[in-house]
Design an enzyme around this catalytic site. Structure first.
Site, PDB file in Angstrom:
ATOM      1  N   HIS A  79       0.809  -1.207   0.000  1.00  0.00           N
ATOM      2  CA  HIS A  79       0.000   0.000   0.000  1.00  0.00           C
ATOM      3  C   HIS A  79       0.853   1.272   0.000  1.00  0.00           C
ATOM      4  CE1 HIS A  79      -0.339  -0.377   4.703  1.00  0.00           C
ATOM      5  NE2 HIS A  79       0.873  -0.124   4.314  1.00  0.00           N
ATOM      6  N   ASN A  80       0.328   2.282  -0.702  1.00  0.00           N
ATOM      7  CA  ASN A  80       0.959   3.612  -0.799  1.00  0.00           C
ATOM      8  C   ASN A  80       2.299   3.613  -1.540  1.00  0.00           C
ATOM      9  OD1 ASN A  80      -0.448   3.693   2.251  1.00  0.00           O
ATOM     10  ND2 ASN A  80      -0.947   5.381   0.883  1.00  0.00           N
TER      11      ASN A  80
END
EC number: 2.3.1.191
Length: 344
Positions: free
Chosen positions: A242-243
């Site tokens: 994620h991210n």
């Protein structure tokens, strides 16, 4: 069968072909060493010139420097970049059937979905409310597209692709079978009794002309979005946390893992089975050899590597044994240094 005139029309040839050569029928693509009469091949490295001189191919893509080594009974197609030219004409020989722009009767497409022109949707595909599908997009059998997600024009999802809610795929992308885009990222807060899941409220934003390989997973952002910029290629079985942000024109080879919030720059090449710790900044134009273990960011582009290449098993055992002795050796060196300082 395809004649050379059709093939030549796809290329920027640096030499001229006569009418007899242009009329030559080509059956298939083949490697230089196994090509037969009726095949076309290519030479992209001078180390294979010996193979070129012996090839049975009817035509060969090659550079000006290699043209003189082409057999007299083989048509030389002289181009600036033989490998790129091979890539261009390879599509002329694809064995995949054309896909008709129809919606299969078993597909479940919510009435609120925005469908562009000439969209193809395969059997048992599911497209949830609020999704947008661009012109000439292809949604394969058993695909799932979550609510309010977007698929760009001419993008193709091969069968069994998952695009979770509120995620965006750009134009002219290809996503291969089994890929999952927008699954929850790995986010948990520790408690006295175990772990408490953190809602992953970010999205995945994928640019144009991106390819995502089979069984690759791209997690949605925890708060901010996970971003894959234009012209990125992700091979099969890659894990993107994620991210993460991957810069334009970067290439990640099979089984790479990138932990959360790491940013990979533009024009990077990541060798297979490399692993990246989280929250790193990788500079543009960085090249990592296969199986690199990356625990620190890079401030400038260049070649990076870690790991030990395969070698003779007995030699490897000796090396490991020596490595295990390094602590003792270090202590002995310190003792000797201490004695020398006392003596002086």
């Amino acid at each position: 069968m395809i004649n050379l005139k059709t093939i030549a029309a796809e290329l920027d040839l640096l030499n001229e072909l006569n009418e007899a050569q242009l009329a030559l029928s080509i059956r298939s693509l083949a490697p230089l060493d196994s090509a037969k009469s009726g095949d076309i091949s290519f030479l992209s490295s001078k180390k294979y010139r010996r193979v070129l001189s012996e090839t049975k191919a009817s035509a060969v893509l090659l550079s000006e420097a290699d043209a003189e080594f082409c057999p007299a009974d083989c048509v030389a197609l002289v181009v600036k970049d033989p490998y790129l030219s091979y890539a261009i004409i390879s599509h002329l020989f694809s064995t995949e059937s054309a896909i008709e722009p129809i919606i299969h009767p078993t597909a479940q497409v919510d009435a609120s979905v925005s469908l562009g022109e000439n969209v193809a949707i395969g059997a048992y595909a599911v497209i949830e409310p609020g999704a947008k599908i661009g012109d000439n997009a292809i949604i394969g059998a058993h695909c799932f597209i979550g609510e309010h997600s977007e698929v760009g024009a001419r993008t193709r999802l091969h069968h069994r692709v998952t695009l979770a809610h509120h995620c965006v795929l750009g134009n002219d992308c290809q996503v291969f079978s089994g890929a999952v885009i927008g699954s929850d990222g790995f986010g948990y807060a520790p408690t006295e009794t175990g772990w408490h899941a953190i809602a992953q409220i970010g999205r995945v934003l994928v640019g144009d002309r991106v390819e995502i390989g089979a069984n690759t997973t791209v997690d949605r952002g925890a708060i901010d979005d996970t971003i894959i910029e234009h012209d990125v290629i992700l091979d099969n079985q890659i894990m993107i946390g994620h991210n993460v942000k991957i810069g334009a024109k970067s290439v990640l080879v099979a089984q790479v893992g990138v932990a959360g919030s790491t940013s990979i720059g533009k024009n990077c090449t990541i060798g297979g089975q490399s692993g990246f710790a989280g929250h790193l900044e990788i500079a543009d134009n960085s090249f990592f050899a296969g199986q690199s273990m990356v625990t620190k960011g890079t401030k400038q582009g260049g070649y990076y590597a870690s790991g030990i290449p395969a070698q003779d098993g007995n030699e490897w055992r000796k090396m490991v044994a020596r490595i295990r002795q390094l602590d003792k050796l270090s202590e002995r060196v310190k003792e000797l240094e201490a004695q020398l300082s006392q003596d002086s």
